[in-house]
Scaffold this motif. Structure first.
Motif, PDB file in Angstrom:
ATOM      1  N   GLN A 174       0.834  -1.196   0.000  1.00  0.00           N
ATOM      2  CA  GLN A 174       0.000   0.000   0.000  1.00  0.00           C
ATOM      3  C   GLN A 174       0.873   1.252   0.000  1.00  0.00           C
ATOM      4  O   GLN A 174       1.861   1.335   0.723  1.00  0.00           O
ATOM      5  CB  GLN A 174      -0.909   0.015   1.231  1.00  0.00           C
ATOM      6  CG  GLN A 174      -1.860   1.204   1.296  1.00  0.00           C
ATOM      7  CD  GLN A 174      -2.925   1.161   0.222  1.00  0.00           C
ATOM      8  OE1 GLN A 174      -3.598   0.148   0.042  1.00  0.00           O
ATOM      9  NE2 GLN A 174      -3.068   2.254  -0.513  1.00  0.00           N
ATOM     10  N   GLY A 178      -2.458   6.252  -2.303  1.00  0.00           N
ATOM     11  CA  GLY A 178      -3.734   5.582  -2.495  1.00  0.00           C
ATOM     12  C   GLY A 178      -3.652   4.364  -3.392  1.00  0.00           C
ATOM     13  O   GLY A 178      -4.563   3.527  -3.391  1.00  0.00           O
ATOM     14  N   LYS A 179      -2.577   4.243  -4.156  1.00  0.00           N
ATOM     15  CA  LYS A 179      -2.405   3.072  -5.023  1.00  0.00           C
ATOM     16  C   LYS A 179      -1.630   1.987  -4.277  1.00  0.00           C
ATOM     17  O   LYS A 179      -1.175   2.165  -3.153  1.00  0.00           O
ATOM     18  CB  LYS A 179      -1.656   3.471  -6.299  1.00  0.00           C
ATOM     19  CG  LYS A 179      -2.392   4.488  -7.153  1.00  0.00           C
ATOM     20  CD  LYS A 179      -1.769   4.635  -8.531  1.00  0.00           C
ATOM     21  CE  LYS A 179      -0.354   5.162  -8.485  1.00  0.00           C
ATOM     22  NZ  LYS A 179       0.208   5.412  -9.838  1.00  0.00           N
TER      23      LYS A 179
END
Length: 327
Positions: A174, A178-179
């Motif tokens: 992670q 956010g990706k």
């Protein structure tokens, strides 16, 4: 020196506006740092601008200054006048260049810190003589800069190039962006810690120093501590650095497939340990690049200007701006 000589060879100030400190230096036309000052970074916009004002006025009291360049880790608009967002600074959509120009009475320009550092290395350091240059600044994450035909490339909106957030592992670690699986999650100071923890969990007896320290205080593991342990012969630390080198080489090959640079410069805090990984990273890069063995390879070098690069580059870009305005 006469007034005419000073005006033809102006001094400028470059300021690295970081999350923990404001570092300012007077820089001459040859990229030499003549004078410096430093102060903690305030937490409010007004206090931050006051701190920059004090730093500039202190240095200007000792030197004839023509312009100021601010190197900022954040998103800057395409005409380099507004800080859109900086994760470690209080500025949000702030017209910093205009406000500080009015306040100081001399031109102030903004630049992304990685762009400023890349420009310095291009003009005075490890990328000198290069036409197409990629800089990878490896610290907590990855910052990046790109020069095409000797000119900084910023993209349509001033954001490019965010190379640290290229996805190299689908559904991987992670990322704060956010990706998942971003390159910086496998090739950064933070990634070194994550890799070491994974290796220790898989083989807790494979390391003496790191295992003991991680058991006693998990927060004691840092990229620098892992690098030091690798130098001391710690097996898990050595394997961690080996994984880091592999991911660095893979990422550099990916970047080269897109941009085909002739120079790549590795900078940032992790670069201080480059003797532990750079040669191995070069090998992975040469093996992973498309057309391996049948095309020229970029020269991959460590930073020559070190932590001063951002200040030197910001000062030089400010000098260019003043020169263009006078022309």
């Amino acid at each position: 020196m006469s007034a005419q000589s000073r005006s033809s060879r102006p001094l400028t100030i470059g300021i690295d506006v970081g999350g923990t400190s404001i570092r300012a230096s007077v820089v001459d036309v040859d990229g030499q740092v003549l004078d410096s000052t430093q102060a903690p970074t305030p937490q409010s916009s007004r206090a931050l601008e006051n701190g920059i004002d004090r730093a500039v006025r202190e240095l200007a009291s000792r030197h004839d200054i023509a312009a100021v360049g601010l190197a900022v880790a954040g998103f800057i608009n395409s005409d380099r006048t507004v800080v859109r967002f900086a994760p470690h600074l209080p500025w949000v959509n702030r017209p910093v260049a205009r406000e500080m120009t009015e306040r100081l009475g001399i031109p102030v320009i903004l630049e992304h810190d990685a762009n400023a550092a890349a420009w310095a290395e291009h003009r005075f350091g490890a990328a000198a003589g290069g036409g197409n240059v990629v800089m990878i600044a490896i610290g907590t994450g990855i910052g990046a800069a790109l020069l095409i035909d000797g000119k900084l490339y910023r993209g349509s909106y001033g954001i490019a190039p965010e190379l640290g957030h290229l996805q190299v592992v689908p559904d991987g670690r992670q990322c704060a962006c956010g990706k998942r699986g971003c390159w910086e999650r496998y090739c950064s100071g933070t990634a070194l810690v994550d890799t070491a923890i994974e290796l220790l969990a898989a083989n807790p007896r494979g390391s003496t120093v790191l295992a003991r320290e991680a058991f006693l205080d998990p927060g004691s593991l840092t990229g620098r501590r892992i690098a030091n342990a690798a130098q001391d012969g710690d097996l898990v630390a050595i394997e961690t650095m080996s994984e880091f080198a592999r991911w660095l080489g893979i990422g550099l090959a990916l970047v080269s497939d897109v941009y085909d640079p002739d120079r790549m410069v590795i900078a940032g805090g992790v670069a201080t340990s480059s003797a532990l990984f750079l040669d191995t990273a070069r090998e992975h890069y040469a093996a992973q690049i498309t057309g391996a063995g049948h095309r020229p390879l970029a020269r991959i070098r460590g930073t020559q200007l070190g932590e001063a690069a951002g200040m030197i580059g910001a000062a030089e870009l400010a000098r260019v701006e003043v020169g263009a305005a006078r022309a």
